[in-house]
Design an enzyme around this catalytic site. Sequence first.
Site, PDB file in Angstrom:
ATOM      1  N   THR A  78     -14.783 -60.562 -14.216  1.00  0.00           N
ATOM      2  CA  THR A  78     -14.418 -61.974 -14.110  1.00  0.00           C
ATOM      3  C   THR A  78     -12.917 -62.120 -13.862  1.00  0.00           C
ATOM      4  O   THR A  78     -12.483 -62.895 -12.997  1.00  0.00           O
ATOM      5  CB  THR A  78     -14.815 -62.721 -15.394  1.00  0.00           C
ATOM      6  N   ARG A 136     -17.159 -52.469  -7.649  1.00  0.00           N
ATOM      7  CA  ARG A 136     -18.358 -51.636  -7.599  1.00  0.00           C
ATOM      8  C   ARG A 136     -19.608 -52.516  -7.483  1.00  0.00           C
ATOM      9  O   ARG A 136     -19.605 -53.686  -7.851  1.00  0.00           O
ATOM     10  CB  ARG A 136     -18.481 -50.794  -8.866  1.00  0.00           C
ATOM     11  N   LYS A 176     -26.545 -55.315 -20.523  1.00  0.00           N
ATOM     12  CA  LYS A 176     -25.197 -55.708 -20.124  1.00  0.00           C
ATOM     13  C   LYS A 176     -25.177 -56.844 -19.111  1.00  0.00           C
ATOM     14  O   LYS A 176     -24.228 -57.608 -19.020  1.00  0.00           O
ATOM     15  CB  LYS A 176     -24.491 -54.472 -19.546  1.00  0.00           C
ATOM     16  N   ALA A 180     -18.590 -45.614 -15.738  1.00  0.00           N
ATOM     17  CA  ALA A 180     -17.387 -44.906 -16.181  1.00  0.00           C
ATOM     18  C   ALA A 180     -17.610 -44.107 -17.457  1.00  0.00           C
ATOM     19  O   ALA A 180     -16.786 -43.273 -17.805  1.00  0.00           O
ATOM     20  CB  ALA A 180     -16.243 -45.891 -16.394  1.00  0.00           C
TER      21      ALA A 180
END
Length: 556
Positions: A73, A94, A105, A273
């Site tokens: 955001t 991404r 999520k 990640a």
Amino acid sequence: MKTDIEIAQEAKMLPIKEVAAAYGIGEDDLELYGKYKAKITDELWNEVKDRKDGKLVLVTAINPTPAGEGKTTTSVGLGDALSRLGKKTMIALREPSLGPCFGIKGGAAGGGYAQVVPMEDLNLHFTGDFHAITSANNLLAALLDNHIQQGNALGIDTRQILWKRCMDMNDRVLRNIVVGLGSKADGVVREDHFVITVASEIMAILCLAENMEDLKTRLGRIIVAYNYAGEPVTAADLHAVGAMAALLKDALKPNLIQTLEHTGALVHGGPFANIAHGCNSVRATRTALKLADIVVTEAGFGADLGAEKFMDIKCRMAGLKPDAVVLVATVRALKYNGGVPKTELQQENLEALEKGIVNLEKHIENLQKYGVPVVVTLNSFTSDTEREYEFVKKFCEERGCEFALSEVWAKGGAGGEELAKKVISTLETKESHFAPIYPDDMSLKDKIATVAREIYGADGVTYAPAAERALKRITEMGFGNVPVCMAKTQYSLSDDQTKLGRPTGFTINVRDAYVSAGAGFVVVLTGAIMTMPGLPKVPAAEGIDVTDDGVITGLF
């Protein structure tokens, strides 16, 4: 209050050809996927590759909490704010994985009035890149098993097969399976495994490859197994490279979409990640740098994971140099790190804020070790108070960081102008002296220890016997000079997700390691991290639906 998907569905998008034209991209350089999505052709790079690069701004965050941080955001809102201030800006993000979309999520399009659109397309099938990666991965798996079935001329030891199948979904029951059951014609019985697509080495290869030639070279280096003599067997040995490259031909091209305020966004690649290297593709970032004066990109999860891998893997391999870093936090998340339950985060609590801000402090220190100027931003919530803002502002400024409040969720680009001005000032007045945190020629164990000590704050590293053997073998094979990609929980600076704030007095526990020879790094598995996540007790998928007139609901 409108939901993210309602805001996105009410947006008035420009035809993607008009968005592209603002960056000097002609129709001949677009491969259209409908009116609002397009891929950038290979020819465009040849047209722009000799241009001067714009400035590169990385957006990262503190460790994620259930309170939310809003990194994407902020990235989107900052891009729109920079555009409002007259800067030719492009965002490089991404692509979302279906696993989190249907899990816990949610998607990765941003939120509120700081989103990229079309939001539903992006969070679901988009332009098919993940399907192509999944297909290429599983083609290699099929060729491997077929080779063993058809006589095993390469002498592959079925007890030493490394290559796993993949799918873009959280499916815990596929982590460990048995294949080849049935008759002799059904293949050789062996244990097999699945990883989520974003953890596939092919995802990493796609994101790091410069062009088709580089892609094929990297694909050929993939180590799929060892033979009975203990020697590696590669995808090239299985003659798999050409067919895999054919499946990935279009997926290699970056995707262009737009924000709610029509800033261009190159959205391409999507490694997690926590279990992968967490950055969008090198091709997308490099292209954006040639097309815009300022490029805003992000790296996944907290700065201990995404930013570390952005700096030590992506920038090292691609020759990129970040000019500034924006570090995102929220008052709510800092109080959560200070021990406040999620249900009580709306109450002012300066004592908990002071206790939890040590997490932010550690991330500031880590980023400064890379020699890059840092701007801290607080993603604003209505429950925050002025006293809490002032406390964080003073804390950051005392540590040499610029500070700005971000209100992009509620106000879009207009709510990010304070942050954008601080970023512009930083780019104009502070010089980046970027350097990775360890050199190439350092041993793998020393690289792991450096990240554990300098980034996580650990006292040391312990190794399971399997990890000791793997690292010794990887080094003997000639891969001791590549970067390490640490697979670690995102929720803590340590490898124990229950340790919040700034843990001390802990060690990092390495249970195994393997080389991603095509990607060009060694994956180091710590703690209990899984490369195939599971769904929660109440998956987000249960709330997603389609109305009779075809409108998707419940996606966030």
